[in-house]
Design an enzyme around this catalytic site. Structure first.
Site, mmCIF file in Angstrom:
data_model
loop_
_atom_site.group_PDB
_atom_site.id
_atom_site.type_symbol
_atom_site.label_atom_id
_atom_site.label_comp_id
_atom_site.label_asym_id
_atom_site.label_seq_id
_atom_site.Cartn_x
_atom_site.Cartn_y
_atom_site.Cartn_z
ATOM 1 N N GLU A 24 0.837 -1.212 0.000
ATOM 2 C CA GLU A 24 0.000 0.000 0.000
ATOM 3 C C GLU A 24 0.866 1.256 0.000
ATOM 4 O O GLU A 24 2.083 1.188 0.219
ATOM 5 C CB GLU A 24 -0.941 -0.005 1.207
ATOM 6 C CG GLU A 24 -0.201 -0.024 2.523
ATOM 7 C CD GLU A 24 -0.887 0.805 3.589
ATOM 8 O OE1 GLU A 24 -1.269 1.953 3.307
ATOM 9 O OE2 GLU A 24 -0.997 0.316 4.719
ATOM 10 N N VAL A 105 -5.816 0.315 2.714
ATOM 11 C CA VAL A 105 -5.947 -1.144 2.601
ATOM 12 C C VAL A 105 -7.129 -1.496 1.697
ATOM 13 O O VAL A 105 -7.039 -2.388 0.841
ATOM 14 C CB VAL A 105 -6.114 -1.773 4.005
ATOM 15 C CG1 VAL A 105 -6.538 -3.233 3.914
ATOM 16 C CG2 VAL A 105 -4.820 -1.629 4.798
ATOM 17 N N ASP A 137 -18.165 5.261 13.050
ATOM 18 C CA ASP A 137 -16.827 5.324 12.453
ATOM 19 C C ASP A 137 -16.197 3.939 12.395
ATOM 20 O O ASP A 137 -15.572 3.462 13.348
ATOM 21 C CB ASP A 137 -15.924 6.302 13.220
ATOM 22 C CG ASP A 137 -14.623 6.574 12.456
ATOM 23 O OD1 ASP A 137 -14.366 5.898 11.434
ATOM 24 O OD2 ASP A 137 -13.874 7.468 12.884
ATOM 25 N N SER A 139 -13.896 1.649 9.573
ATOM 26 C CA SER A 139 -13.133 1.797 8.339
ATOM 27 C C SER A 139 -13.780 1.058 7.173
ATOM 28 O O SER A 139 -14.296 -0.051 7.326
ATOM 29 C CB SER A 139 -11.717 1.256 8.533
ATOM 30 O OG SER A 139 -11.012 1.316 7.310
ATOM 31 N N ALA A 140 -13.697 1.672 5.998
ATOM 32 C CA ALA A 140 -14.142 1.019 4.762
ATOM 33 C C ALA A 140 -13.270 -0.194 4.435
ATOM 34 O O ALA A 140 -13.633 -1.003 3.581
ATOM 35 C CB ALA A 140 -14.101 2.022 3.609
ATOM 36 N N LYS A 158 -5.021 -0.974 13.626
ATOM 37 C CA LYS A 158 -4.399 0.163 14.289
ATOM 38 C C LYS A 158 -4.670 0.052 15.792
ATOM 39 O O LYS A 158 -5.797 -0.205 16.199
ATOM 40 C CB LYS A 158 -4.987 1.477 13.760
ATOM 41 C CG LYS A 158 -4.746 1.714 12.287
ATOM 42 C CD LYS A 158 -5.089 3.145 11.906
ATOM 43 C CE LYS A 158 -6.247 3.217 10.949
ATOM 44 N NZ LYS A 158 -6.463 4.581 10.420
HETATM 45 N N1 PSU Z 1 -2.473 1.785 10.144
HETATM 46 C C1 PSU Z 1 -1.803 2.797 10.765
HETATM 47 N N2 PSU Z 1 -1.889 4.047 10.231
HETATM 48 C C2 PSU Z 1 -2.618 4.309 9.095
HETATM 49 C C3 PSU Z 1 -3.296 3.225 8.434
HETATM 50 C C4 PSU Z 1 -3.201 1.997 9.014
HETATM 51 O O1 PSU Z 1 -1.155 2.575 11.799
HETATM 52 O O2 PSU Z 1 -2.658 5.457 8.640
HETATM 53 C C5 PSU Z 1 -4.092 3.499 7.180
HETATM 54 C C6 PSU Z 1 -4.253 2.262 6.275
HETATM 55 O O3 PSU Z 1 -3.988 2.664 4.947
HETATM 56 C C7 PSU Z 1 -5.709 1.870 6.446
HETATM 57 C C8 PSU Z 1 -6.342 3.225 6.695
HETATM 58 O O4 PSU Z 1 -6.237 1.244 5.320
HETATM 59 O O5 PSU Z 1 -5.420 3.876 7.547
HETATM 60 C C9 PSU Z 1 -7.710 3.144 7.306
HETATM 61 O O6 PSU Z 1 -8.195 4.434 7.447
HETATM 62 P P1 PSU Z 1 -9.745 4.700 7.842
HETATM 63 O O7 PSU Z 1 -9.867 4.302 9.286
HETATM 64 O O8 PSU Z 1 -9.922 6.172 7.629
HETATM 65 O O9 PSU Z 1 -10.546 3.857 6.915
HETATM 66 MN MN MN Z 2 -12.882 6.373 9.591
#
Ligand code: PSU
Ligand code: MN
Length: 305
Positions: A24, A105, A137, A139-140, A158
């Site tokens: 990624e 991801v 909230d 993640s997608a 995370k």
């Molecule tokens: N893990 C981390 N930091 C990040 C991410 C993952 O420690 O910034 C990124 C990855 O690319 C993951 C994305 O797909 O954050 C998910 O973001 P969101 O929660 O906005 O969907």
């Molecule tokens: Mn989000």
């Protein structure tokens, strides 16, 4: 594939049944500070090549979703202040506006799959945020992984997320999660998040067997391989618990909400550990890239080993 650029080397490797691993780009556009971001992106590609695996770093260049960025494109995205974070919903807007971006991801998995790449290495997945029952909230990444038949190697989600709720959602979404040589679900900075998994795989061949069985069953979900950071590299687990709690307290006191929370918490942890959390982040990623390479070789039809 219309709308997507695939590097010739990646297309040839996929066509020949040679091992390929997708990587990624949010990790180097948004995750890590400079100049570490570019170093880490380059090191991952180099490590895969040294193992006989073709790297396919995925990102968006002038609006074009690209599987297999050139070194110059990686450098450009890593040093571009205007690079946006691109999840699947952002792809059409980025295309129309010709934006540059790092893919999450969700977007990386989808694009890798479209290009025929079956294995993807990342650091940590997105998941369910604390308080998601009222904020929604989530993640997608989760719904994307439910619909994308790749193998994703990560060290869990995370660390700031609600891990128990994320595991529940992965179950609801019919996404298989297997520990890599462990039944403890990893916690990104620490080897054990405190949550248990039902199944472990004993190595790359068994992970590949799970992916093949998924394909034979006609299932469309990703197989998540949860790979803990090596014990020598992890943050001290007791310290980790205090750090995450301290970061949340600080965010509350500062009135941080919404999309600013993740960067705030990660930055807080980085400063509180004097940069040690960054070293762990790099170790986590390096370890996931190595395991993904092994699984790609085990899955490749032309593999000799
Ligand atoms: N893990 C981390 N930091 C990040 C991410 C993952 O420690 O910034 C990124 C990855 O690319 C993951 C994305 O797909 O954050 C998910 O973001 P969101 O929660 O906005 O969907
Ligand atoms: Mn989000």
């Amino acid at each position: 594939m219309t709308g997507i650029a695939v590097a010739g080397e990646v297309r040839d490797a996929v066509g020949a049944g040679a091992p390929v691993v997708a990587l990624e780009s949010t990790i180097f556009t948004h995750g890590l500070p400079r100049p570490l971001d570019l170093e880490v992106a380059r090191e991952a590609e180099k490590a895969l090549r040294a193992d006989g695996v073709v790297p396919a770093t995925v990102g968006v260049v002038d609006g074009v979703p690209t599987v297999g960025l050139t070194d110059a494109q990686i450098e450009r995205l890593a040093t571009d202040d205007a690079a946006v974070k691109v999840s699947i919903r952002d792809l059409p807007v980025a295309a129309a506006k010709r934006l540059g971006g790092g893919t999450t991801v969700a977007a990386t998995s989808m694009l890798a799959h479209r290009a025929g790449v079956r294995v993807f290495a990342t650091g940590g997945l997105g998941g369910v945020h604390h308080g998601a029952s009222t904020t929604f909230d989530e993640s997608a990444d989760l719904v994307a992984l439910a619909a994308t038949p790749v193998v994703v190697v990560s060290a869990g989600v995370k660390s700031i997320l609600d891990i128990g709720a994320t595991l529940e959602r992965l179950e609801t979404l019919n996404i298989p999660v297997v520990g890599y040589r462990t039944t403890r679900y990893p916690g990104f900075y620490v080897a054990d998040s405190g949550h248990r998994l039902d199944h472990a795989v004993d190595g790359p061949d068994e992970a590949a067997a799970v992916a093949r069985a998924r394909d034979e069953l006609g299932l469309s979900s990703a197989v998540l391989v949860a790979n803990p950071v090596p014990a020598v590299d992890e943050l001290d687990p007791a310290e980790h618990g205090r750090l995450v709690a301290g970061a949340w307290d600080a965010a509350e006191r500062a009135g941080i909400v919404g999309h600013d929370i993740t960067p705030f918490l990660l930055d807080h942890i980085q400063r509180a550990t004097g940069g040690r959390s960054l070293e762990v982040n790099v170790a986590v990623y390096r370890n996931n890239v190595a395991v993904a390479g092994d699984i790609a070789r085990a899955l490749a039809p032309s593999a000799s080993a």
